[in-house]
Scaffold this motif. Structure first.
Motif, PDB file in Angstrom:
ATOM      1  N   ALA A 174       0.829  -1.205   0.000  1.00 20.59           N
ATOM      2  CA  ALA A 174       0.000   0.000   0.000  1.00 20.59           C
ATOM      3  C   ALA A 174       0.864   1.256   0.000  1.00 20.59           C
ATOM      4  O   ALA A 174       2.062   1.215   0.308  1.00 20.59           O
ATOM      5  N   ALA A 175       0.249   2.377  -0.351  1.00 22.89           N
ATOM      6  CA  ALA A 175       0.905   3.683  -0.279  1.00 22.89           C
ATOM      7  C   ALA A 175      -0.104   4.717   0.183  1.00 22.89           C
ATOM      8  O   ALA A 175      -1.256   4.725  -0.268  1.00 22.89           O
ATOM      9  N   THR A 176       0.332   5.588   1.098  1.00 25.04           N
ATOM     10  CA  THR A 176      -0.498   6.685   1.576  1.00 25.04           C
ATOM     11  C   THR A 176       0.279   7.981   1.422  1.00 25.04           C
ATOM     12  O   THR A 176       1.388   8.110   1.941  1.00 25.04           O
ATOM     13  N   PHE A 177      -0.297   8.936   0.684  1.00 29.58           N
ATOM     14  CA  PHE A 177       0.345  10.228   0.481  1.00 29.58           C
ATOM     15  C   PHE A 177      -0.281  11.260   1.408  1.00 29.58           C
ATOM     16  O   PHE A 177      -1.343  11.038   1.997  1.00 29.58           O
ATOM     17  N   GLY A 178       0.372  12.428   1.515  1.00 30.07           N
ATOM     18  CA  GLY A 178      -0.071  13.469   2.430  1.00 30.07           C
ATOM     19  C   GLY A 178      -0.960  14.505   1.774  1.00 30.07           C
ATOM     20  O   GLY A 178      -1.725  14.212   0.849  1.00 30.07           O
ATOM     21  N   SER A 179      -0.806  15.756   2.226  1.00 31.86           N
ATOM     22  CA  SER A 179      -1.734  16.818   1.850  1.00 31.86           C
ATOM     23  C   SER A 179      -1.337  17.575   0.589  1.00 31.86           C
ATOM     24  O   SER A 179      -2.088  18.442   0.130  1.00 31.86           O
ATOM     25  N   ALA A 180      -0.187  17.272   0.011  1.00 26.66           N
ATOM     26  CA  ALA A 180       0.250  17.996  -1.190  1.00 26.66           C
ATOM     27  C   ALA A 180      -0.422  17.421  -2.440  1.00 26.66           C
ATOM     28  O   ALA A 180      -1.130  16.415  -2.391  1.00 26.66           O
ATOM     29  N   SER A 181      -0.173  18.064  -3.568  1.00 25.06           N
ATOM     30  CA  SER A 181      -0.697  17.583  -4.852  1.00 25.06           C
ATOM     31  C   SER A 181       0.321  16.622  -5.457  1.00 25.06           C
ATOM     32  O   SER A 181       1.314  17.036  -6.064  1.00 25.06           O
ATOM     33  N   ASP A 182       0.076  15.339  -5.267  1.00 23.78           N
ATOM     34  CA  ASP A 182       1.048  14.303  -5.573  1.00 23.78           C
ATOM     35  C   ASP A 182       0.732  13.620  -6.901  1.00 23.78           C
ATOM     36  O   ASP A 182      -0.360  13.748  -7.453  1.00 23.78           O
ATOM     37  N   THR A 183       1.725  12.855  -7.402  1.00 27.61           N
ATOM     38  CA  THR A 183       1.568  12.145  -8.672  1.00 27.61           C
ATOM     39  C   THR A 183       1.978  10.688  -8.494  1.00 27.61           C
ATOM     40  O   THR A 183       3.062  10.398  -7.966  1.00 27.61           O
ATOM     41  N   PHE A 184       1.102   9.779  -8.937  1.00 25.86           N
ATOM     42  CA  PHE A 184       1.416   8.349  -8.970  1.00 25.86           C
ATOM     43  C   PHE A 184       1.410   7.909 -10.426  1.00 25.86           C
ATOM     44  O   PHE A 184       0.414   8.074 -11.130  1.00 25.86           O
ATOM     45  N   ASN A 234       3.423   2.056 -14.370  1.00 23.50           N
ATOM     46  CA  ASN A 234       4.023   1.521 -15.594  1.00 23.50           C
ATOM     47  C   ASN A 234       3.720   0.041 -15.795  1.00 23.50           C
ATOM     48  O   ASN A 234       4.283  -0.575 -16.699  1.00 23.50           O
ATOM     49  N   GLY A 235       2.877  -0.530 -14.905  1.00 23.59           N
ATOM     50  CA  GLY A 235       2.475  -1.918 -15.102  1.00 23.59           C
ATOM     51  C   GLY A 235       2.951  -2.885 -14.047  1.00 23.59           C
ATOM     52  O   GLY A 235       2.920  -4.093 -14.259  1.00 23.59           O
ATOM     53  N   GLY A 236       3.396  -2.407 -12.898  1.00 23.23           N
ATOM     54  CA  GLY A 236       3.845  -3.289 -11.822  1.00 23.23           C
ATOM     55  C   GLY A 236       2.693  -3.862 -11.021  1.00 23.23           C
ATOM     56  O   GLY A 236       1.528  -3.790 -11.421  1.00 23.23           O
ATOM     57  N   THR A 237       3.006  -4.430  -9.856  1.00 30.97           N
ATOM     58  CA  THR A 237       2.030  -5.102  -9.005  1.00 30.97           C
ATOM     59  C   THR A 237       1.763  -4.286  -7.752  1.00 30.97           C
ATOM     60  O   THR A 237       2.698  -3.918  -7.030  1.00 30.97           O
ATOM     61  N   ILE A 238       0.480  -4.015  -7.492  1.00 26.89           N
ATOM     62  CA  ILE A 238       0.050  -3.294  -6.289  1.00 26.89           C
ATOM     63  C   ILE A 238      -0.712  -4.272  -5.405  1.00 26.89           C
ATOM     64  O   ILE A 238      -1.771  -4.764  -5.792  1.00 26.89           O
ATOM     65  N   GLY A 239      -0.173  -4.553  -4.220  1.00 27.40           N
ATOM     66  CA  GLY A 239      -0.793  -5.529  -3.338  1.00 27.40           C
ATOM     67  C   GLY A 239      -1.784  -4.946  -2.364  1.00 27.40           C
ATOM     68  O   GLY A 239      -2.509  -5.682  -1.687  1.00 27.40           O
ATOM     69  N   GLY A 240      -1.836  -3.620  -2.261  1.00 24.00           N
ATOM     70  CA  GLY A 240      -2.738  -2.956  -1.328  1.00 24.00           C
ATOM     71  C   GLY A 240      -3.438  -1.793  -2.005  1.00 24.00           C
ATOM     72  O   GLY A 240      -3.717  -1.832  -3.199  1.00 24.00           O
ATOM     73  N   VAL A 241      -3.708  -0.741  -1.237  1.00 24.60           N
ATOM     74  CA  VAL A 241      -4.438   0.428  -1.729  1.00 24.60           C
ATOM     75  C   VAL A 241      -3.503   1.622  -1.784  1.00 24.60           C
ATOM     76  O   VAL A 241      -2.739   1.876  -0.849  1.00 24.60           O
ATOM     77  N   VAL A 242      -3.562   2.372  -2.890  1.00 23.89           N
ATOM     78  CA  VAL A 242      -2.851   3.639  -3.017  1.00 23.89           C
ATOM     79  C   VAL A 242      -3.817   4.745  -2.638  1.00 23.89           C
ATOM     80  O   VAL A 242      -4.796   4.994  -3.347  1.00 23.89           O
ATOM     81  N   ASN A 243      -3.556   5.396  -1.495  1.00 21.31           N
ATOM     82  CA  ASN A 243      -4.406   6.464  -0.984  1.00 21.31           C
ATOM     83  C   ASN A 243      -3.723   7.794  -1.277  1.00 21.31           C
ATOM     84  O   ASN A 243      -2.663   8.091  -0.722  1.00 21.31           O
ATOM     85  N   ALA A 244      -4.338   8.605  -2.140  1.00 21.10           N
ATOM     86  CA  ALA A 244      -3.701   9.839  -2.596  1.00 21.10           C
ATOM     87  C   ALA A 244      -3.706  10.937  -1.554  1.00 21.10           C
ATOM     88  O   ALA A 244      -3.002  11.941  -1.712  1.00 21.10           O
ATOM     89  N   GLY A 245      -4.476  10.805  -0.478  1.00 17.08           N
ATOM     90  CA  GLY A 245      -4.508  11.832   0.553  1.00 17.08           C
ATOM     91  C   GLY A 245      -5.203  13.087   0.077  1.00 17.08           C
ATOM     92  O   GLY A 245      -6.107  13.054  -0.753  1.00 17.08           O
TER      93      GLY A 245
END
Length: 199
Positions: free
Chosen positions: A150-160, A163-174
């Motif tokens: 998983a990935a959790t980002f903060g309060s800024a304007s972020d970019t994910f 390119n085709g890899g494996t995500i095992g959890g949730v990407v939370n953009a914050g």
């Protein structure tokens, strides 16, 4: 700490083993601690060996960045781990973390404070990116060979960028106005579930 930098700048190319007292999860701090306030030179760590951190609740990471501009590259065959987590980015300066194909990071990457973060995961991140309390802009790229939890980002304007890899959890953009890019290249295809994305 196995290596403790409190002044000047570091150019470290590790091919062996760096560890704190007792090895991984032993009664110690970081494998490598960067705490130099020098901002005119990058602190660079290039690892193709093993960097082990201890079990200290705050500093028990393979690499602990508290000050300075950090450039961390984990090359093929390299392992970064610790009893509390793998990498801690607590600096107000920029940090660049590149996990090359064939590399392994065991444990979380914790990011706090105001520094910008640029991450490329082309190897195995067997842990989470924990950046919910950070306020610096994050640019995170998951390469086609990369695997993460998983990935959790903060309060800024972020970019994910996917390119085709494996995500095992949730990407939370914050918070902020965030961007999700899918860049697969001509003739390539990949699948990502919307259930893996939130924010």
């Amino acid at each position: 700490n196995g290596v403790n930098v409190t002044g000047g700048f570091l150019r470290l190319a590790n091919t062996g083993t760096i560890q704190t007292t007792g090895g991984t999860a032993g009664a110690g701090l970081a494998g490598v601690r960067l705490a130099s306030v020098l901002t005119v030179q990058n602190q660079t760590i290039t690892n193709s060996g093993t960097i082990n951190g201890g079990s200290d609740a705050t500093h028990g990471y393979g690499i602990d960045v508290e000050d300075g501009i950090a450039v961390i590259t984990n090359q093929s065959g390299g392992l970064i781990t610790g009893g509390t987590g793998a990498i801690r980015l607590a600096n107000t300066n920029a940090s660049t973390v590149t996990l090359n194909s064939g590399s392994t990071v065991m444990g979380d990457i914790l990011s706090t404070n105001t520094g910008t973060r640029t991450l490329t995961v082309a190897g195995l991140l067997s842990g989470n990116y924990v950046g919910g309390s950070g306020t610096g802009v994050v640019s995170f790229t998951l390469a086609s060979t990369g695997s993460m939890q998983a990935a959790t980002f903060g309060s800024a304007s972020d970019t994910f960028t996917f390119n085709g890899g494996t995500i095992g959890g949730v990407v939370n953009a914050g918070g902020g106005t965030d961007t999700f890019n899918s860049v697969l290249g001509a003739g390539n295809s990949a699948t990502v579930s919307l259930s893996n994305l939130t924010g």
